[in-house]
Design a protein around this motif. Sequence first.
Motif, short mmCIF file in Angstrom:
data_model
loop_
_atom_site.label_atom_id
_atom_site.label_comp_id
_atom_site.label_asym_id
_atom_site.label_seq_id
_atom_site.Cartn_x
_atom_site.Cartn_y
_atom_site.Cartn_z
N UNK A 90 4.40 9.66 -3.41
CA UNK A 90 5.07 10.23 -1.73
C UNK A 90 4.34 11.46 -1.25
N UNK A 91 3.82 12.29 -2.61
CA UNK A 91 3.33 13.88 -2.43
C UNK A 91 1.78 13.81 -1.53
N UNK A 116 1.04 -1.71 0.18
CA UNK A 116 -0.03 0.04 -0.05
C UNK A 116 0.70 1.00 0.13
N UNK A 117 1.60 1.24 0.64
CA UNK A 117 2.57 2.72 1.32
C UNK A 117 4.01 2.85 -0.36
N UNK A 155 5.58 10.73 5.04
CA UNK A 155 5.64 10.58 4.47
C UNK A 155 6.94 9.56 4.23
N UNK A 156 7.82 10.32 4.40
CA UNK A 156 9.42 9.77 3.70
C UNK A 156 9.59 8.84 4.51
N UNK A 157 9.50 8.34 5.09
CA UNK A 157 9.13 6.88 6.38
C UNK A 157 8.07 5.88 5.70
N UNK A 158 7.30 6.09 5.80
CA UNK A 158 6.12 4.85 5.08
C UNK A 158 6.49 4.12 3.64
N UNK A 159 7.21 5.89 2.51
CA UNK A 159 7.51 5.55 1.74
C UNK A 159 8.95 4.59 0.90
#
Length: 289
Positions: A117-118, A111-112, A139-143
């Motif tokens: 990312x944006x 999913x991530x 956001x950066x960590x999840x992606x």
Amino acid sequence: MTVESSALYDIPGPKALARHRLYGGIALLVIAALLGWIVYMLFHTQQFTESKWMAFEYKGVQELLLRGLGNTLKAFGWTVLFALPFGALFAAGRLSDHRPVRMLSTLVVEFFRAMPLLVMIFFIFVALKVAPLWALVAGLVLYNGSVLAEVFRAGVLAVPKGQKEAAFALGMRKTQVMAYVLVPQANRAMLPAIISQLVVALKDTSLGFLITYEEFLHAGKLIATNLDYDLPFIPVVMVIAPIYIGMCLLLSWFARWVERQSRRRPSMRGGAPVASAEVPMGLPPTAQR
């Protein structure tokens, strides 16, 4: 004089070498012409005039750039600190023998990894009312953590199956097999991909300016759109871009340094020396009775 042949390709002869030199010379001329045209256009559009570069002489502008660079490194540091454990945790989940854990980890990672990312950054910032720094970091960590989870999983699966079977045959538990056999062997194969993803994370911190996070690109945007300095867009790019490139090259150098250090470790060069067996001379003890 004898020339050694290669099993993969034929060694070029004099004519082939001449063609290669010709093609190389033509390519160099094309590149030089392209660079010359770019420099000419920069001068032609007056990008090197004093009015466009005078902004960088002011202490306030320098402090703005340094503050933005520091904020970029801060966001990148927090991202690395959380993304690596995130990736390791969900990689272990995808390798789990328990189906619910494996399915849940797969759902989270896919999913991530598929979510733009944006979109994640804006959702966390706008819908969840999170501060700009932590919205960007989340956001950066999840992606990137999801991508790193796939890197970790692929690295572990790339280890020959016999290594795992031999470890189980010695009586090791799965956690011991993972910690002492599979992960150490997969580290070298995973390192280039990990560093490449960290470079992507470093560059993606520039998305913070869209949510008013005062990072490096945001500082450059403030300078480039200033009418007092004749809108120095190109000078700002020529200052900011080499710094981003330098930080990415520094990460690559660090990866090569870590790889060299891992090769020098005694545990990587071989096991402990085997003691020589001392066999007494003469008849066996049973024969001496």
